[in-house]
Design a protein around this motif. Structure first.
Motif, PDB file in Angstrom:
ATOM      1  N   UNK A 174       0.866  -1.188   0.000  1.00  0.00           N
ATOM      2  CA  UNK A 174       0.000   0.000   0.000  1.00  0.00           C
ATOM      3  C   UNK A 174       0.901   1.237   0.000  1.00  0.00           C
ATOM      4  N   UNK A 175       0.791   2.045  -1.035  1.00  0.00           N
ATOM      5  CA  UNK A 175       1.721   3.169  -1.201  1.00  0.00           C
ATOM      6  C   UNK A 175       1.074   4.493  -0.808  1.00  0.00           C
ATOM      7  N   UNK A 176       1.826   5.284  -0.045  1.00  0.00           N
ATOM      8  CA  UNK A 176       1.352   6.611   0.351  1.00  0.00           C
ATOM      9  C   UNK A 176       2.389   7.642  -0.075  1.00  0.00           C
ATOM     10  N   UNK A 177       1.912   8.746  -0.608  1.00  0.00           N
ATOM     11  CA  UNK A 177       2.816   9.843  -0.977  1.00  0.00           C
ATOM     12  C   UNK A 177       2.884  10.863   0.166  1.00  0.00           C
ATOM     13  N   UNK A 178       4.110  11.126   0.631  1.00  0.00           N
ATOM     14  CA  UNK A 178       4.297  12.165   1.642  1.00  0.00           C
ATOM     15  C   UNK A 178       5.162  13.265   1.017  1.00  0.00           C
TER      16      UNK A 178
END
Ligand SMILES: Nc1ncnc2c1ncn2[C@@H]1O[C@H](COP(=O)(O)OP(=O)(O)O)[C@@H](O)[C@H]1O
Ligand SMILES: [Mg+2]
Length: 269
Positions: A174-178
């Motif tokens: 699961x990829x999250x952009x910060x």
């Protein structure tokens, strides 16, 4: 079962260690037993930012080599309950991390922790691959500039092809952009990419935007994760980010240029 989250980027100096320290501390503050693992062999930045560099006795590589056990090596944070650091070694060669060794240590940690946060080194070589291989989720730290976005794009490719989940045909990481070091003034002037630009290029879910902030420098100088500076913009932005990671819906802040009032113009702020 523990959730393994890698904090990664491709590019160096974008804020991975700052973010690992802040997010790990935030998860622990929210009551989750959390360990932050420093995969950046040779640099050993995490313990400095966490303010525990003088308490390092053994390190990740010692544990992998069987020279120390986890109990001897984990550093318990003195300020926050439920928070532990597994420091990297400063001197060993970067290939000291083996897949089997890392897996063994992560499995042992997984029995005891809710969250395992892996602070990745820069690049796309073995150290960074090792940090992301076992991950369930990834926080892709990106600065609003072309070179950083390009490297994040490459890492997103690695996450979906070079991870254990990919190799075993499991549901993807699961990829999250910060987005970090965001400076609305420079975005307005066209010197930096906007949130929308970056979101459009990378096309993964946005978990937070951390403003460029003096508070980050102050925090790292005092060995206290910036999320503990609750009055600071960056600290608040990380608090929001942690809440989103835990599944809450929190609106984004600090995206527009703040109009400075009279007091702030005179006294700064
Ligand atoms: N939001 C921010 N505002 C200002 N400086 C930042 C911010 N985030 C990171 N920095 C600074 O950028 C530099 C690199 O950060 P670091 O977390 O060590 O990056 P990485 O681990 O990706 O190499 C450090 O000097 C840090 O203080
Ligand atoms: Mg780092």
């Amino acid at each position: 079962m523990a959730k393994i989250i890698v904090v990664t980027s491709g590019k160096g100096g974008v804020g991975k260690t700052t973010s690992s320290a802040a997010i790990g501390t935030g998860l622990a503050l929210a009551g989750h037993k959390t360990v932050i693992v420093d995969f950046d062999i040779g640099l050993r930045n995490l313990d400095l930012i966490m303010g525990c560099e003088r308490r390092v006795v053994y390190d990740f590589v010692n544990v992998i080599n069987g020279e120390a056990n986890l109990k001897q090596t984990l550093i318990k944070d003195k300020r926050v309950d439920n928070l532990f650091i597994l420091p990297a070694s400063q001197t060993r060669d970067k290939d000291a991390l083996t897949k089997e060794g890392v897996e063994r240590v992560l499995n042992e940690l997984a029995q005891d922790f809710d969250f395992i946060l892996c602070d990745s080194p820069a690049g796309i070589e073995s150290g960074a691959m090792m940090a992301l291989y076992f991950a369930d989720e990834a926080v892709v730290v990106t600065n609003p500039e072309v070179s950083s976005v390009r490297d994040s794009d490459r890492i997103i490719g690695m996450l979906s092809s070079k991870s254990r989940r990919a190799e075993q045909g499991l549901e993807g990481i699961k990829e999250h952009l910060l987005l970090t070091r965001y400076n609305p003034e420079r975005v307005q002037k066209g010197e930096m990419l906007s949130v929308e630009d970056v979101k459009e290029i990378l096309a993964i879910e946005l978990i937070g935007v951390i403003p460029e902030s003096q508070a980050v420098l102050n925090a790292s100088n005092s060995g206290q994760p910036v999320i503990m500076d609750k009055d600071s913009d960056a600290g608040q932005a990380y608090l929001d980010t942690v809440q989103r990671l835990l599944g809450e819906k929190v609106p984004l802040r600090f995206l527009t240029v703040e109009k400075k009032g009279f007091i702030k113009r005179i006294f700064g702020g």
